[in-house]
Design an enzyme around this catalytic site. Structure first.
Site, short mmCIF file in Angstrom:
data_model
loop_
_atom_site.label_atom_id
_atom_site.label_comp_id
_atom_site.label_asym_id
_atom_site.label_seq_id
_atom_site.Cartn_x
_atom_site.Cartn_y
_atom_site.Cartn_z
N LYS A 122 67.80 19.41 52.59
CA LYS A 122 66.93 18.80 53.59
C LYS A 122 66.58 17.37 53.18
CE LYS A 122 62.46 19.61 53.87
NZ LYS A 122 61.14 20.23 54.11
N ASP A 140 64.05 21.45 58.88
CA ASP A 140 62.67 21.70 58.45
C ASP A 140 62.11 22.86 59.28
OD1 ASP A 140 62.33 20.62 60.94
OD2 ASP A 140 61.15 18.90 60.30
#
Length: 209
Positions: A122, A140
């Site tokens: 991420k 996310d």
């Protein structure tokens, strides 16, 4: 064209109108600041991180300052972001590796970024997309929730979600689409009380079809 991909393109067309200015909500001036801010944002809101980073980046103005930081002092500086002990340890180790192995510069490839302590896919995808201009799917909590609700994936694992989204989202939209999901997740598709009746893409959502 695959129906799911066509639906995503229709969603993107609307997002481009509603969230035309969607961008990373973390504040930063360079790749290092983005890298650190993203690490601080784990289990913490971007708004809280943005309150912490001005003083933090003034106290530690470059990679060498972070690499040589006193761990207890750094912990105190980032305490309000949560999990501050682990974050401080990783930030120092990350910056020490940047100095030792990368000439003090943040690398621009997924493979190299993932070698850094505290950096997962991420964080790496966000840095690659927003600083280096290399498209990446940032998974996310918003991307996880919305991609499942929109029927773009049935996965919960972030990496599997990333792979599913890569198949249906045009590559040039990878980074911007994920920012738009954040904006949409905050404005309409909230976790507890989604505003389906006023959602601009409700007609494209399987839960409304």
């Amino acid at each position: 064209m695959d129906k799911k991909r066509q639906r995503v393109i229709s969603i993107i067309d609307i997002f481009n109108q509603v969230y035309c200015d969607a961008d990373c909500t973390l504040h930063y001036d360079n790749a290092l600041q983005l890298l650190i801010a993203t690490q601080l944002a784990a289990q913490c809101t971007d708004a809280r991180v943005n309150l912490v980073t001005p003083a933090l980046f003034q106290k530690y103005p470059d990679v060498y300052a972070f690499a040589n930081a006193d761990e207890l002092e750094l912990q105190e500086a980032i305490r309000s972001t949560g999990f501050f002990r682990n974050k401080a340890k990783n930030i120092i180790a990350c910056c020490q590796m940047l100095v030792k192995d990368f000439g003090g510069e943040v690398p621009g490839t997924m493979e190299e970024l993932l070698k850094l302590p505290g950096v997962g896919r991420k964080t790496a995808n966000l840095v690659l997309g927003d600083f280096f201009g290399i498209p990446g799917i940032v998974v996310d909590t918003h991307a996880t929730r919305l991609s499942n609700r929109l029927g773009l994936t049935s996965q919960k694992d972030p990496y599997k979600i990333e792979l599913d989204l890569e198949k249906v989202v045009p590559r040039e939209n990878w980074s911007s689409f994920c920012h738009q999901l954040v904006y949409h997740g905050r404005a309409f598709c909230t976790a507890r009380s989604p505003k389906c009746s006023t959602c601009p893409i409700s007609h494209l959502c399987p839960q409304k079809i």
